[in-house]
Design a protein around this motif. Structure first.
Motif, PDB file in Angstrom:
ATOM      1  N   SER A 128       0.807  -1.005  -0.019  1.00 19.74           N
ATOM      2  CA  SER A 128       0.150  -0.001  -0.218  1.00 19.74           C
ATOM      3  C   SER A 128       1.227   0.904  -0.137  1.00 19.74           C
ATOM      4  O   SER A 128       0.507   2.609  -0.263  1.00 19.74           O
ATOM      5  CB  SER A 128      -0.492   0.139   1.044  1.00 19.74           C
ATOM      6  N   LYS A 129       1.824   1.751   0.144  1.00 20.67           N
ATOM      7  CA  LYS A 129       3.263   2.576   0.551  1.00 20.67           C
ATOM      8  C   LYS A 129       3.422   2.302  -0.734  1.00 20.67           C
ATOM      9  O   LYS A 129       4.345   3.628  -1.312  1.00 20.67           O
ATOM     10  CB  LYS A 129       4.254   2.036   1.668  1.00 20.67           C
ATOM     11  N   LEU A 137       1.861   4.538  -7.550  1.00 20.32           N
ATOM     12  CA  LEU A 137       1.225   3.449  -8.824  1.00 20.32           C
ATOM     13  C   LEU A 137       2.094   3.685  -9.458  1.00 20.32           C
ATOM     14  O   LEU A 137       3.676   4.555 -10.116  1.00 20.32           O
ATOM     15  CB  LEU A 137       0.735   4.916  -8.275  1.00 20.32           C
ATOM     16  N   SER A 145      -6.423   5.665   4.364  1.00 26.16           N
ATOM     17  CA  SER A 145      -4.898   4.724   3.900  1.00 26.16           C
ATOM     18  C   SER A 145      -4.238   5.368   5.021  1.00 26.16           C
ATOM     19  O   SER A 145      -2.809   4.657   5.156  1.00 26.16           O
ATOM     20  CB  SER A 145      -4.542   5.661   2.506  1.00 26.16           C
ATOM     21  N   ARG A 186      -1.735   7.814   4.679  1.00 26.48           N
ATOM     22  CA  ARG A 186      -0.824   8.092   4.438  1.00 26.48           C
ATOM     23  C   ARG A 186      -0.538   9.800   5.117  1.00 26.48           C
ATOM     24  O   ARG A 186       0.971   9.961   5.275  1.00 26.48           O
ATOM     25  CB  ARG A 186      -0.105   7.475   3.526  1.00 26.48           C
ATOM     26  N   TRP A 235      -2.008   0.541   8.150  1.00 31.52           N
ATOM     27  CA  TRP A 235      -2.644   0.948   7.083  1.00 31.52           C
ATOM     28  C   TRP A 235      -3.684   0.041   7.416  1.00 31.52           C
ATOM     29  O   TRP A 235      -3.680  -1.658   7.702  1.00 31.52           O
ATOM     30  CB  TRP A 235      -2.250   0.172   6.518  1.00 31.52           C
ATOM     31  N   GLU A 262      -7.093   1.520 -11.465  1.00 31.03           N
ATOM     32  CA  GLU A 262      -6.299   1.709 -10.234  1.00 31.03           C
ATOM     33  C   GLU A 262      -5.251   3.202 -10.086  1.00 31.03           C
ATOM     34  O   GLU A 262      -5.464   4.316  -8.975  1.00 31.03           O
ATOM     35  CB  GLU A 262      -4.905   1.388 -11.038  1.00 31.03           C
ATOM     36  N   LYS A 294      -6.257   5.407  -6.573  1.00 38.53           N
ATOM     37  CA  LYS A 294      -4.504   5.683  -6.948  1.00 38.53           C
ATOM     38  C   LYS A 294      -3.765   5.076  -5.616  1.00 38.53           C
ATOM     39  O   LYS A 294      -2.840   4.946  -5.232  1.00 38.53           O
ATOM     40  CB  LYS A 294      -4.584   7.244  -5.961  1.00 38.53           C
ATOM     41  N   SER A 295      -3.773   3.882  -6.397  1.00 41.60           N
ATOM     42  CA  SER A 295      -3.381   2.882  -5.654  1.00 41.60           C
ATOM     43  C   SER A 295      -2.825   1.478  -6.361  1.00 41.60           C
ATOM     44  O   SER A 295      -3.747   1.058  -7.231  1.00 41.60           O
ATOM     45  CB  SER A 295      -4.357   2.499  -4.353  1.00 41.60           C
ATOM     46  N   ASN A 296      -2.099   0.572  -6.381  1.00 41.90           N
ATOM     47  CA  ASN A 296      -2.171  -0.460  -7.077  1.00 41.90           C
ATOM     48  C   ASN A 296      -2.795  -1.767  -6.382  1.00 41.90           C
ATOM     49  O   ASN A 296      -3.184  -2.552  -7.266  1.00 41.90           O
ATOM     50  CB  ASN A 296      -0.329  -1.341  -6.980  1.00 41.90           C
TER      51      ASN A 296
END
Length: 831
Positions: free
Chosen positions: A591-592, A595, A646, A648, A679, A741, A745-747
């Protein structure tokens, strides 16, 4: 004859002196006199050197430096008895010096000294020749020479000498020689037993003591023990014990009897004559520590034979051993504990010693004597092994706390045996709970880090015994015990490696611990072990399987296969196949990441969001701040905005098609301590709806086949519908995935977000829903993004007979709901 002739006849020779008295105060001059051709001069010179050497070690060194030994060596074979006697006296007195003995070995004087032991030689020669041999017999090389040059026979003969010094020197020499097993056999053949037994009646205590010490050494051999019995030697020994005037010989006597106890036949003979009762009666009243200690050691040595243990039990030797535990001497207690350990092999003795001895042994665990502590826990180990009653006695005697404390002992033997006792106690639920409540897992971390293989093995075994409890696994995890446990998988010791694999298998029973073990590299090590035919074992294979079964994300990534028994739960994610040796990242680590254009991570979380305020502590938000933030979130939801954390940057995110970042309660989020934050995966509401819908429509169907077909069609409908094989290349699922994705804004993509999915998306969704509604199916990864599901269905024959289940591949892509038998051409199109 004339007068002249008569005068010449009567006059003395011109080259002969009258007797001349020579005196000298310098040793150098006396040493020179050893070259004299006159017997009288030689004799007096040797006598002077003897007196000079008798005054101290410095004088012996002086004579050594003057070369006196080389001259004296020549005189050992002198024809004059007086010269020869005085020369031997000098050798005998000088041999006490180590440097002198070195030169004597170089001169190889043993043969000459042995020749002086002939019956016709003077008794003084016998005395000093045996004295010199006794001094020299300390070294192994001299022992060999004495044996090879036939010195044993004259030495044994001289045991009957009328001179006590000759007897004592000969006996001391024999005692040193029989330290070597070859000489023990030789003296037995030369019938040394009768003269040794005769010397037990000597009026000189030193001779009696030496005779007993010699008997103690040679009676280590069974053949000698048989001879002792034949010559009534056991009666002699028991008579000494019964004689209080010979109390100074009791210790050595017990040492001989201790050897005799090791022979079943000899022990039976002693028993038949009432000897054991006499022995125990003597021991029970004795208060001499050395006697008590040696008696316990003798019992310990003898008790290694099963028949002897029976005899000792019949004679109630346990009573004596338990009494020794009450003495004030630690050495006696050590020997008694060791004897108890040995006697525990007899089941009847184990019961007697357990009920009466365990409370006493538990008290001794608090001793500061490390040797005693080790002996005590060893005895407790043997008492509790395969004996639940004795294990209960340890617990009732409040032995758990001192046993756990013993895991910090200085001796490895004490640590390993304390672990063994605790493991024996763990077989009973109340004891195991008590041990766990007192922090056993924390106490085992040190032993797991030990460099001693026995301690490592016992510690790993104990982890396997206690880790069946979830709280115990959590404790081991929290105190850092999993790291050292994983390191033991590298051990070259087979037992350590096997027990470590066993412990890992048990610890891997829950997902959290299994994941931590995998993070520490346990999977890689286990895979390496299982590739080796020499290193692998049943537990290594089971441990690998257990870790993977409780870490399905990693199992699927590594193995490309999930069985029907592998139920996918919330938190599962598919990050593709990890290359061999590659690192498998956690979902939080993934998660960190920024992308990327790489394959998306498909995430499963059909879990509703926490209730109001729940889980806020993960973000460091508590109390009034929690209320304020929760209220702000409620207002946002009321306005139609959905979001998830998230953590972050402390910001909320919408799950809309056009998300916008909304700062929620900024004054609160700025205070969040990021280093303590975790997370938190977002809930997948769409997946929840899928599962609910499938439960309502598919679960009520009566046959498994109908359920499988319906579920395949259900999945296909949610992922873009059927696809024509010829149009597969135009099924642009990749573009849709990229958009998702980018929007997130995430894989990491929740599977419910995917509206246009290919093989591996559909097969995963099929498996997830099937697991929730009770359809058994497997998930198999192929090549080129191909994945498929396999199910087993029972068929009926035309006659209505039930056939074995057949395996089918489920089509969720081309003709959703179609089932193809495993191995068929249509099934192969998925592979």
């Amino acid at each position: 004859m004339g007068k002249k002739a008569k005068k010449e006849t009567e006059s003395p020779p011109k080259d002969v002196f009258d007797p001349l008295l020579i005196e000298s105060k310098t040793p150098a001059t006396v040493v020179l006199m050893l070259n004299s051709p006159e017997n009288e001069v030689l004799a007096k010179a040797c006598d002077a050197l003897y007196k000079f050497a008798s005054k101290g070690d410095e004088n012996k060194v002086t004579l050594l430096g003057l070369g006196a030994l080389e001259h004296l060596y020549k005189l050992l074979s002198h024809e004059d008895p007086l010269v020869r006697r005085n020369a031997v006296m000098v050798f005998g007195i000088m041999a006490s010096n180590n440097d002198v003995r070195k030169l004597l070995r170089e001169l190889d004087v043993t043969n000459s000294l042995i020749s002086q032991l002939a019956p016709e030689e003077d008794i003084v020669i016998h005395e000093f020749a045996t004295l010199c041999l006794a001094y020299m017999a300390v070294e192994y090389t001299t022992k060999v020479k004495i044996f090879e040059q036939g010195g044993l026979e004259p030495l044994i003969r001289l045991l009957g000498s009328p001179d006590p010094d000759v007897t004592k020197n000969s006996l001391e020499c024999i005692y040193l020689l029989v330290q070597d097993f070859q000489n023990r056999a030789a003296v037995r053949e030369l019938n040394v037993i009768p003269p040794l037994l005769g010397l037990l009646e000597s009026e000189y205590p030193v001779i009696q003591s030496l005779a007993l010490q010699t008997l103690e050494v040679i009676s280590k051999d069974r053949e000698t023990r048989i001879l002792l019995e034949e010559y009534k030697g056991l009666d002699c020994l028991l008579n000494i014990l019964e004689n209080n005037e010979l109390s100074d010989l009791h210790v050595e006597t017990l040492a001989v009897l201790g050897n005799c106890l090791e022979d079943v036949h000899t022990l039976q003979q002693i028993q038949l004559t009432g000897g054991i009762k006499k022995l125990l009666s003597f021991l029970e009243v004795s208060t001499v520590p050395d006697i008590q200690k040696n008696a316990a050691k003798a019992i310990a040595n003898a008790a290694y034979d099963s028949e002897i243990r029976k005899i000792l039990h019949w004679e109630k030797v346990e009573k004596f051993l338990l009494r020794l535990l009450e003495t004030n001497n630690d050495d006696v207690k050590v020997a008694a504990s060791q004897a108890i350990s040995a006697m525990c092999e007899n089941i009847d003795s184990k019961c007697v010693l357990g009920l009466q001895g365990i409370p006493q042994l538990v008290k001794l665990l608090s001793s500061d004597n490390e040797e005693l502590k080790e002996a005590v826990v060893t005895a407790l180990t043997n008492l509790t092994t395969a004996n639940l009653r004795n294990a209960s006695v340890v617990a009732k005697a409040e032995g758990i706390a001192p046993l756990i404390k013993t895991l910090n002992a200085q001796r490895d033997g004490a640590i390993s045996n304390a672990i063994a006792v605790l493991t024996n106690l763990s077989l009973q639920e109340p004891s195991r709970a008590s041990i766990q409540s007192q922090g056993i897992m924390s106490a085992l971390v040190g032993p797991l880090r030990s460099t001693n293989s026995q301690v490592q093995s016992k510690a790993a075994f104990a982890v396997a015994a206690f880790a069946c409890d979830a709280d115990a696994r959590a404790e081991l995890r929290n105190v850092g015990g999993l790291g050292p446990l994983v390191e033991l998988l590298h051990s070259r010791n087979e037992e350590v490696r096997r027990n470590a694999c066993w412990a890992v298998m048990v610890c891997g029973s829950d997902e959290v611990t299994a994941f931590e073990l995998c993070r520490l590299g346990a999977l890689d090590i286990l895979e390496e072990i299982n590739l080796s035919t020499k290193r692998k074992n049943n537990f290594s294979e089971a441990a690998l399987e257990k870790l993977l079964d409780n870490n399905l994300s990693q199992k699927y990534s590594r193995m490309g296969y999930l069985s029907p028994s592998n139920i996918i739960t919330n938190g599962f994610y598919d990050c593709g196949q990890v290359k061999h040796g590659g690192k498998f990242l956690s979902l939080e680590e993934l998660s960190k990441q920024e992308l990327t254009d790489r394959r998306a991570i498909i995430f499963i979380n059909a879990k509703p969001q926490e209730k109001r305020g729940a889980g806020m502590a993960l973000y460091g938000i508590e109390g009034a701040e929690c209320v304020e933030l929760t209220a702000a979130m409620a207002q946002l939801r009321a306005s139609g905005v959905s979001f998830f954390f998230s953590v972050r940057k402390g910001k909320g995110k919408k799950e809309e098609e056009k998300p916008k970042v909304i700062r929620v309660a900024p004054t609160i989020l700025e205070e969040i301590k990021l280093e303590n934050a975790h997370w938190v995966p977002p809930p997948d509401f769409v997946l929840m709806d899928y599962i609910n819908d499938a439960s309502k429509t598919i679960l009520p169907m009566t046959s498994t086949r109908e359920q499988v077909v319906a579920l395949a069609q259900f999945v296909a409908d949610r992922m873009g519908g059927p696809v024509e094989k010829e149009e597969l290349h135009n099924f642009c699922w990749e573009l849709d995935m990229s958009e998702i994705e980018f929007d997130l804004k995430s894989n990491i993509v929740p599977i419910g977000k995917i509206k246009r999915g290919t093989f591996y998306h559909r097969a995963l969704l099929f498996k997830v829903i099937a697991d929730r509604i009770g359809i058994g199916c497997s998930l198999v990864r192929g090549q080129y993004n191909r994945c498929w599901n396999e199910v087993k269905l029972v068929e009926y024959s035309p006659k209505g007979l039930l056939l074995p289940p057949q395996e089918y591949v489920v089509d969720v892509m081309f003709e959703p709901g179609s089932l193809f038998k495993q191995g068929s051409a249509k099934a192969d199109q998925y592979k």
